[in-house]
Structures are given as C-alpha cells and as structure tokens.
Design a protein around this motif. Structure first.
Motif, PDB file in Angstrom:
ATOM      1  N   HIS A  82       4.098   7.586  -4.912  1.00 14.76           N
ATOM      2  CA  HIS A  82       2.807   7.334  -5.552  1.00 14.76           C
ATOM      3  C   HIS A  82       1.898   8.513  -5.241  1.00 14.76           C
ATOM      4  O   HIS A  82       1.126   8.493  -4.282  1.00 14.76           O
ATOM      5  CB  HIS A  82       2.195   6.036  -5.030  1.00 14.76           C
ATOM      6  CG  HIS A  82       3.078   4.838  -5.226  1.00 14.76           C
ATOM      7  ND1 HIS A  82       3.049   4.062  -6.356  1.00 14.76           N
ATOM      8  CD2 HIS A  82       4.047   4.300  -4.424  1.00 14.76           C
ATOM      9  CE1 HIS A  82       3.942   3.082  -6.250  1.00 14.76           C
ATOM     10  NE2 HIS A  82       4.562   3.211  -5.091  1.00 14.76           N
ATOM     11  N   ARG A  83       1.992   9.553  -6.058  1.00 16.28           N
ATOM     12  CA  ARG A  83       1.228  10.770  -5.785  1.00 16.28           C
ATOM     13  C   ARG A  83      -0.262  10.565  -6.035  1.00 16.28           C
ATOM     14  O   ARG A  83      -0.662   9.970  -7.032  1.00 16.28           O
ATOM     15  CB  ARG A  83       1.717  11.919  -6.669  1.00 16.28           C
ATOM     16  CG  ARG A  83       3.153  12.346  -6.408  1.00 16.28           C
ATOM     17  CD  ARG A  83       3.425  13.707  -7.028  1.00 16.28           C
ATOM     18  NE  ARG A  83       4.835  14.041  -6.921  1.00 16.28           N
ATOM     19  CZ  ARG A  83       5.679  13.996  -7.951  1.00 16.28           C
ATOM     20  NH1 ARG A  83       5.247  13.668  -9.141  1.00 16.28           N
ATOM     21  NH2 ARG A  83       6.946  14.313  -7.789  1.00 16.28           N
ATOM     22  N   GLY A  84      -1.071  11.083  -5.105  1.00 16.46           N
ATOM     23  CA  GLY A  84      -2.508  11.096  -5.302  1.00 16.46           C
ATOM     24  C   GLY A  84      -3.146   9.727  -5.332  1.00 16.46           C
ATOM     25  O   GLY A  84      -4.218   9.546  -5.920  1.00 16.46           O
ATOM     26  N   THR A  85      -2.521   8.725  -4.699  1.00 13.59           N
ATOM     27  CA  THR A  85      -3.090   7.383  -4.678  1.00 13.59           C
ATOM     28  C   THR A  85      -3.196   6.894  -3.244  1.00 13.59           C
ATOM     29  O   THR A  85      -2.633   7.478  -2.310  1.00 13.59           O
ATOM     30  CB  THR A  85      -2.219   6.397  -5.477  1.00 13.59           C
ATOM     31  OG1 THR A  85      -0.990   6.175  -4.747  1.00 13.59           O
ATOM     32  CG2 THR A  85      -1.888   6.942  -6.851  1.00 13.59           C
ATOM     33  N   ALA A  86      -3.898   5.788  -3.084  1.00 18.15           N
ATOM     34  CA  ALA A  86      -4.078   5.215  -1.749  1.00 18.15           C
ATOM     35  C   ALA A  86      -2.770   4.690  -1.183  1.00 18.15           C
ATOM     36  O   ALA A  86      -2.638   4.494   0.029  1.00 18.15           O
ATOM     37  CB  ALA A  86      -5.109   4.088  -1.802  1.00 18.15           C
ATOM     38  N   THR A  87      -1.771   4.470  -2.047  1.00 18.23           N
ATOM     39  CA  THR A  87      -0.483   3.939  -1.583  1.00 18.23           C
ATOM     40  C   THR A  87       0.546   5.041  -1.340  1.00 18.23           C
ATOM     41  O   THR A  87       1.719   4.753  -1.122  1.00 18.23           O
ATOM     42  CB  THR A  87       0.084   2.935  -2.614  1.00 18.23           C
ATOM     43  OG1 THR A  87       0.175   3.584  -3.889  1.00 18.23           O
ATOM     44  CG2 THR A  87      -0.810   1.709  -2.734  1.00 18.23           C
ATOM     45  N   ALA A  88       0.099   6.305  -1.375  1.00 13.79           N
ATOM     46  CA  ALA A  88       1.030   7.412  -1.169  1.00 13.79           C
ATOM     47  C   ALA A  88       1.736   7.311   0.178  1.00 13.79           C
ATOM     48  O   ALA A  88       2.911   7.660   0.319  1.00 13.79           O
ATOM     49  CB  ALA A  88       0.301   8.740  -1.294  1.00 13.79           C
ATOM     50  N   VAL A  89       0.997   6.834   1.197  1.00  8.39           N
ATOM     51  CA  VAL A  89       1.580   6.724   2.533  1.00  8.39           C
ATOM     52  C   VAL A  89       2.751   5.749   2.551  1.00  8.39           C
ATOM     53  O   VAL A  89       3.654   5.859   3.388  1.00  8.39           O
ATOM     54  CB  VAL A  89       0.502   6.301   3.559  1.00  8.39           C
ATOM     55  CG1 VAL A  89       0.034   4.870   3.315  1.00  8.39           C
ATOM     56  CG2 VAL A  89       1.010   6.447   4.980  1.00  8.39           C
ATOM     57  N   GLN A  90       2.769   4.795   1.612  1.00  4.75           N
ATOM     58  CA  GLN A  90       3.868   3.823   1.548  1.00  4.75           C
ATOM     59  C   GLN A  90       5.194   4.500   1.251  1.00  4.75           C
ATOM     60  O   GLN A  90       6.240   4.109   1.770  1.00  4.75           O
ATOM     61  CB  GLN A  90       3.560   2.772   0.480  1.00  4.75           C
ATOM     62  CG  GLN A  90       4.626   1.690   0.349  1.00  4.75           C
ATOM     63  CD  GLN A  90       4.284   0.669  -0.726  1.00  4.75           C
ATOM     64  OE1 GLN A  90       3.124   0.439  -1.032  1.00  4.75           O
ATOM     65  NE2 GLN A  90       5.298   0.073  -1.305  1.00  4.75           N
TER      66      GLN A  90
END
Length: 240
Positions: A95-103
């Motif tokens: 999930h690039r550039g989103t708050a869920t990228a760390v997931q």
C-alpha cells in the motif's frame, strides 16, 4: 520436478499453468542458484524492466525450490481473478503512500520469520532509465533487510522485454526469446545492522543492493551501466 516444500495447493496449481507457458515463450539461461540456499528466511531482490518480470523471476525461484512471496502493488489485488490468485498464493500487497504502508512491511517481516522467500523489485515500478538499466531503488527493501537481518540475494534478469515490451500490452511469443537470470551472493549489510535506520543508512543499504544487481546485469549484457544512477520521481497527482 518436485514442488517447493513451502508451496500450497493454489501455488502448485498455478505453477502447472505458468511453467509450461513460460517454457513455450522463452528459453532460459539460469545461474547462481546456489546462492538461494540460505538458512531461514530469504529476501531476493531483482531489477524490473517489463510486466512479465514477476513470472520470469518466480519461474527461476520456483524451479530452485522456493515459492516466492512477491511484494505486489495493492491495486492488483482488486483485479478480478488476478487478485484472488495473488491472495490464494500468499503474495503480499504493498500500500504505497498510505497509512497502511507499514502493514506491508510487517507482513513481509512475518513471512521471513516463518522461513519464507520474499521477492522484491526494489525500484518499485518498471525502470524509467532510457536504456533499461536499474534506476534508484526505494528504501523499503533496506528497511526490511536491516530489521530482519535476513540475507538479501541480488538477482539480475534480462530478455523478458523482448517477449513483452516495457510499456506494451502485446505479447510476442514467437520466436522464443532467451531470458537470462543470474543470482549473486548475498549483499553484505552487516556493518549497518546496529546503526539507526535513518535516511542515510537506508539509502546506503539500498544502493548496495542496487549496485549488486547492476553489476550482474552488466555481466549479462556485456556493457557498462551509466556512472550515475537514474532517479525517477513519480509525477504529482493531477500533473500533466
């Protein structure tokens, strides 16, 4: 040949379709497979020239005993049939550039902890370098490597773009094209393990990985890559 030990039923069924297809449109010259024999989890990083690369990359890894968990754009998981296949075979959405990228990073970390092979295209997209050399990589692969300390095996591949061009949607299956895939020894990042993961350290680790991939590609192509690595910046949203 026997399926990789960690492949599930969906992976094996997909391989029964993909492997014959790949051998029908390509011949291959593979080397360096011994470098994939690493204890525990393994990160494999490759250059990215064409949308056929995930298949040539996975074909190489699968036939060397690994069922790779590819980091793939999250949008692909929304495509009918393809998305279902990606989920069934355990691929990892990015999930690039989103708050869920760390997931995405955590999913890859978990896979490595379980001894899986995580396959990455560090550039994050098809290279924009005019002569198809690897461009500057994203730092996600460095963060993953430094966090887990899993070995990073660099892979260079060349030739798939003759079957499917960089931006083309038209497959050219005949005559069969030679695809060369070479794996190298793990990239030494050990001196960076205990340093803070700041921008400088992440960039250094990323560049070491990209340099190893590029050196192998130079050997395949019999040419020298440009001295300065190409940097591509994604156009701003709405830009012309």
């Amino acid at each position: 040949m026997p399926a990789p030990q960690r492949s599930n039923r969906a992976y094996r069924n997909l391989a029964r379709i993909v492997r014959p297809f790949m051998t029908s449109v390509t011949t291959h010259a593979w080397s360096g497979g011994e470098h994939l024999n690493q204890p525990g989890g393994l990160i494999v990083a490759a250059n990215h020239v064409t949308n056929l690369d995930p298949l040539t990359f996975s074909h190489f890894l699968y036939d060397h005993g690994h069922a790779p968990r590819l980091l793939a754009k999250a949008s692909l998981f929304d495509v009918p049939v393809l998305g279902r296949t990606l989920r069934a075979t355990g691929q990892i959405p990015v999930h690039r550039g989103t708050a869920t990228a760390v997931q995405s990073l955590q999913s890859a970390i978990d896979a490595l902890a379980q001894g899986e092979c995580v396959a990455v295209f560090p550039e994050g997209t098809l290279t924009r370098e005019p002569d198809l050399w690897p461009m500057q990589g994203k730092t996600g692969v460095a963060r993953l490597a430094l966090t887990t300390r899993a070995p990073v095996v660099p892979v260079a591949q060349w030739g798939a773009h003759r079957v499917l061009g960089r931006y083309s949607k038209v497959l050219k299956p005949f005559p069969r094209q030679l695809v060369t895939v070479v794996a190298g020894p793990p990239v030494d990042l050990s001196d960076l393990y205990d340093r803070p993961q700041d921008a400088a350290v992440l960039r250094e680790a990323t560049e070491r990985i990209m340099a190893a991939i590029t050196a192998q590609l130079e050997a395949i192509r019999g040419e020298r890559a440009p001295a300065e690595r190409f940097v591509w910046r994604r156009p701003a949203e709405g830009a012309a």
